[in-house]
Design a protein around this motif. Structure first.
Motif, PDB file in Angstrom:
ATOM      1  N   VAL A 179      41.407  11.217  41.793  1.00  0.00           N
ATOM      2  CA  VAL A 179      41.908  10.454  42.942  1.00  0.00           C
ATOM      3  C   VAL A 179      43.246   9.817  42.602  1.00  0.00           C
ATOM      4  N   GLU A 180      43.306   9.140  41.477  1.00  0.00           N
ATOM      5  CA  GLU A 180      44.532   8.443  41.092  1.00  0.00           C
ATOM      6  C   GLU A 180      45.657   9.433  40.822  1.00  0.00           C
ATOM      7  N   ALA A 181      45.323  10.584  40.227  1.00  0.00           N
ATOM      8  CA  ALA A 181      46.343  11.596  39.959  1.00  0.00           C
ATOM      9  C   ALA A 181      46.927  12.143  41.258  1.00  0.00           C
ATOM     10  N   ALA A 182      46.075  12.396  42.247  1.00  0.00           N
ATOM     11  CA  ALA A 182      46.554  12.921  43.533  1.00  0.00           C
ATOM     12  C   ALA A 182      47.440  11.904  44.238  1.00  0.00           C
ATOM     13  N   MET A 183      47.025  10.643  44.221  1.00  0.00           N
ATOM     14  CA  MET A 183      47.804   9.613  44.891  1.00  0.00           C
ATOM     15  C   MET A 183      49.139   9.383  44.181  1.00  0.00           C
ATOM     16  N   THR A 184      49.119   9.458  42.872  1.00  0.00           N
ATOM     17  CA  THR A 184      50.359   9.304  42.108  1.00  0.00           C
ATOM     18  C   THR A 184      51.294  10.475  42.357  1.00  0.00           C
ATOM     19  N   GLN A 185      50.750  11.675  42.343  1.00  0.00           N
ATOM     20  CA  GLN A 185      51.560  12.877  42.563  1.00  0.00           C
ATOM     21  C   GLN A 185      52.295  12.822  43.900  1.00  0.00           C
ATOM     22  N   HIS A 186      51.633  12.332  44.921  1.00  0.00           N
ATOM     23  CA  HIS A 186      52.220  12.327  46.254  1.00  0.00           C
ATOM     24  C   HIS A 186      52.890  10.998  46.605  1.00  0.00           C
ATOM     25  N   GLY A 187      52.821  10.040  45.703  1.00  0.00           N
ATOM     26  CA  GLY A 187      53.492   8.774  45.926  1.00  0.00           C
ATOM     27  C   GLY A 187      52.949   7.981  47.098  1.00  0.00           C
ATOM     28  N   VAL A 188      51.616   7.880  47.182  1.00  0.00           N
ATOM     29  CA  VAL A 188      50.984   7.185  48.308  1.00  0.00           C
ATOM     30  C   VAL A 188      50.087   6.061  47.791  1.00  0.00           C
ATOM     31  N   GLN A 189      49.794   5.137  48.667  1.00  0.00           N
ATOM     32  CA  GLN A 189      48.846   4.062  48.369  1.00  0.00           C
ATOM     33  C   GLN A 189      47.589   4.170  49.226  1.00  0.00           C
ATOM     34  N   TRP A 190      47.585   5.125  50.155  1.00  0.00           N
ATOM     35  CA  TRP A 190      46.402   5.379  50.983  1.00  0.00           C
ATOM     36  C   TRP A 190      45.992   6.843  50.849  1.00  0.00           C
ATOM     37  N   LEU A 191      44.693   7.061  50.773  1.00  0.00           N
ATOM     38  CA  LEU A 191      44.121   8.409  50.752  1.00  0.00           C
ATOM     39  C   LEU A 191      42.950   8.435  51.729  1.00  0.00           C
ATOM     40  N   ILE A 192      42.933   9.434  52.615  1.00  0.00           N
ATOM     41  CA  ILE A 192      41.824   9.620  53.556  1.00  0.00           C
ATOM     42  C   ILE A 192      41.245  11.008  53.332  1.00  0.00           C
ATOM     43  N   HIS A 193      39.917  11.085  53.153  1.00  0.00           N
ATOM     44  CA  HIS A 193      39.272  12.383  52.939  1.00  0.00           C
ATOM     45  C   HIS A 193      37.838  12.341  53.421  1.00  0.00           C
ATOM     46  N   GLY A 194      37.230  13.509  53.452  1.00  0.00           N
ATOM     47  CA  GLY A 194      35.826  13.651  53.804  1.00  0.00           C
ATOM     48  C   GLY A 194      35.062  14.276  52.652  1.00  0.00           C
ATOM     49  N   HIS A 195      34.165  15.207  52.976  1.00  0.00           N
ATOM     50  CA  HIS A 195      33.432  16.056  52.051  1.00  0.00           C
ATOM     51  C   HIS A 195      32.223  15.399  51.394  1.00  0.00           C
ATOM     52  N   VAL A 201      35.464   2.286  52.749  1.00  0.00           N
ATOM     53  CA  VAL A 201      36.865   1.971  52.479  1.00  0.00           C
ATOM     54  C   VAL A 201      36.907   1.326  51.100  1.00  0.00           C
ATOM     55  N   HIS A 202      37.436   2.049  50.132  1.00  0.00           N
ATOM     56  CA  HIS A 202      37.477   1.585  48.746  1.00  0.00           C
ATOM     57  C   HIS A 202      38.830   0.945  48.446  1.00  0.00           C
ATOM     58  N   GLU A 203      38.792  -0.253  47.909  1.00  0.00           N
ATOM     59  CA  GLU A 203      40.007  -0.928  47.463  1.00  0.00           C
ATOM     60  C   GLU A 203      40.270  -0.526  46.012  1.00  0.00           C
ATOM     61  N   LEU A 204      41.486  -0.041  45.727  1.00  0.00           N
ATOM     62  CA  LEU A 204      41.827   0.465  44.400  1.00  0.00           C
ATOM     63  C   LEU A 204      43.108  -0.194  43.905  1.00  0.00           C
ATOM     64  N   ILE A 205      43.366   0.035  42.630  1.00  0.00           N
ATOM     65  CA  ILE A 205      44.670  -0.273  42.045  1.00  0.00           C
ATOM     66  C   ILE A 205      45.220   1.034  41.493  1.00  0.00           C
ATOM     67  N   VAL A 206      46.348   1.480  42.031  1.00  0.00           N
ATOM     68  CA  VAL A 206      46.988   2.717  41.594  1.00  0.00           C
ATOM     69  C   VAL A 206      48.414   2.395  41.179  1.00  0.00           C
ATOM     70  N   ASN A 207      48.732   2.689  39.918  1.00  0.00           N
ATOM     71  CA  ASN A 207      50.055   2.386  39.371  1.00  0.00           C
ATOM     72  C   ASN A 207      50.422   0.917  39.541  1.00  0.00           C
ATOM     73  N   GLY A 208      49.406   0.071  39.395  1.00  0.00           N
ATOM     74  CA  GLY A 208      49.644  -1.366  39.444  1.00  0.00           C
ATOM     75  C   GLY A 208      49.715  -1.967  40.826  1.00  0.00           C
ATOM     76  N   ASP A 209      49.575  -1.127  41.848  1.00  0.00           N
ATOM     77  CA  ASP A 209      49.657  -1.628  43.226  1.00  0.00           C
ATOM     78  C   ASP A 209      48.325  -1.463  43.947  1.00  0.00           C
ATOM     79  N   ALA A 210      48.096  -2.317  44.940  1.00  0.00           N
ATOM     80  CA  ALA A 210      46.885  -2.211  45.738  1.00  0.00           C
ATOM     81  C   ALA A 210      46.897  -0.907  46.531  1.00  0.00           C
ATOM     82  N   ALA A 211      45.745  -0.260  46.585  1.00  0.00           N
ATOM     83  CA  ALA A 211      45.637   1.021  47.275  1.00  0.00           C
ATOM     84  C   ALA A 211      44.287   1.107  47.968  1.00  0.00           C
TER      85      ALA A 211
END
Length: 240
Positions: A179-195, A201-211
């Motif tokens: 998850v973190e690798a995909a968000m970092t690769q695309h330079g985003v702080q939000w990710l929406i998916h299914g499956h 709604v999960h609160e994360l920290i990605v690259n030091g920022d809230a995500a």
């Protein structure tokens, strides 16, 4: 102003209540949206656009009505309907997207995908996915007679069900590093998916920022959608 996301309806003739719920969604909330994104597994199975299933025609017409109303509809393939093709897209008016897409929504960069590529702990599934997503194999399968494709699909579903029965829920969930690798690769702080069928709604920290990682719900006993607006994100349930 709002954009709606849905996934994992698994539409099939054997589940008319889910179909009715989706048609109600298309006739109501969908028509008030800026856009609709379907993030895979709209159908329980798909063995080719040429399969003469009345349900497929009805759904195509219902989506086309929403598009003609002025609401664009986008589709990312899931693990059940990855063979859904250009013919159905033309009939329904949906625009097919790649397996991952970055959107600019109300000032936010949002990564969307079906979500199965994030389940990297499930090595068996990932190996299977890599095989069936080879273009040459898909062309070969779609060239087979319809009755042969049906038989192959039935066997594959039975094998998948048997394999999943021996796997833990943790293995079939997303991998946090993926998850973190995909968000970092695309330079985003939000990710929406299914499956995964684990709406949250999960609160994360990605690259030091809230995500945020937003997971869509499956349409088992009720409808589920994610609403993104300038004010934020909502996970919404509604009865069929």
């Amino acid at each position: 102003m709002a954009t709606l996301f849905i996934a994992d309806l698994h539409l099939c003739p054997e589940e008319p209540a889910i179909t009715a719920g989706f048609l109600h969604f298309l006739a109501g909330p969908a028509r008030e949206a800026d856009a609709i994104y379907i993030l895979g597994d709209l159908f329980e199975a798909w063995i080719g656009d040429d399969e003469p299933v009345p349900l497929h025609r009805d759904i195509a017409q219902a989506i086309r009505a929403v598009v003609d109303y002025g609401v664009p509809c986008y589709f990312i393939h899931g693990n059940r309907d990855f063979l859904l093709g250009k013919r159905f897209a033309r009939e329904s008016g949906m625009q097919l997207l790649p397996e991952s897409q970055v959107l600019n929504l109300y000032g936010r960069r949002v990564l969307i995908m079906h979500g199965d590529t994030l389940c990297t702990d499930d090595a068996g599934y990932q190996a299977f996915r890599a095989k069936v997503h080879q273009p040459w194999l898909q062309r070969l399968f779609l060239a087979l007679p319809l009755w042969v494709r049906k038989r192959i699909a039935t066997r594959m579903r039975a094998g998948s069900k048997a394999a999943n029965s021996t796997k833990t829920q943790a293995i079939m969930d997303v991998n946090q590093a993926a998850v973190e690798a995909a968000m970092t690769q695309h330079g985003v702080q939000w990710l929406i998916h299914g499956h995964t069928h684990r709406p949250a709604v999960h609160e994360l920290i990605v690259n030091g920022d809230a995500a945020r990682r937003v997971v869509l719900g499956a349409w088992h006993h009720e409808g589920s959608m994610v609403k993104v607006s300038p004010d934020g994100v909502e996970l919404i349930y509604f009865p069929f």
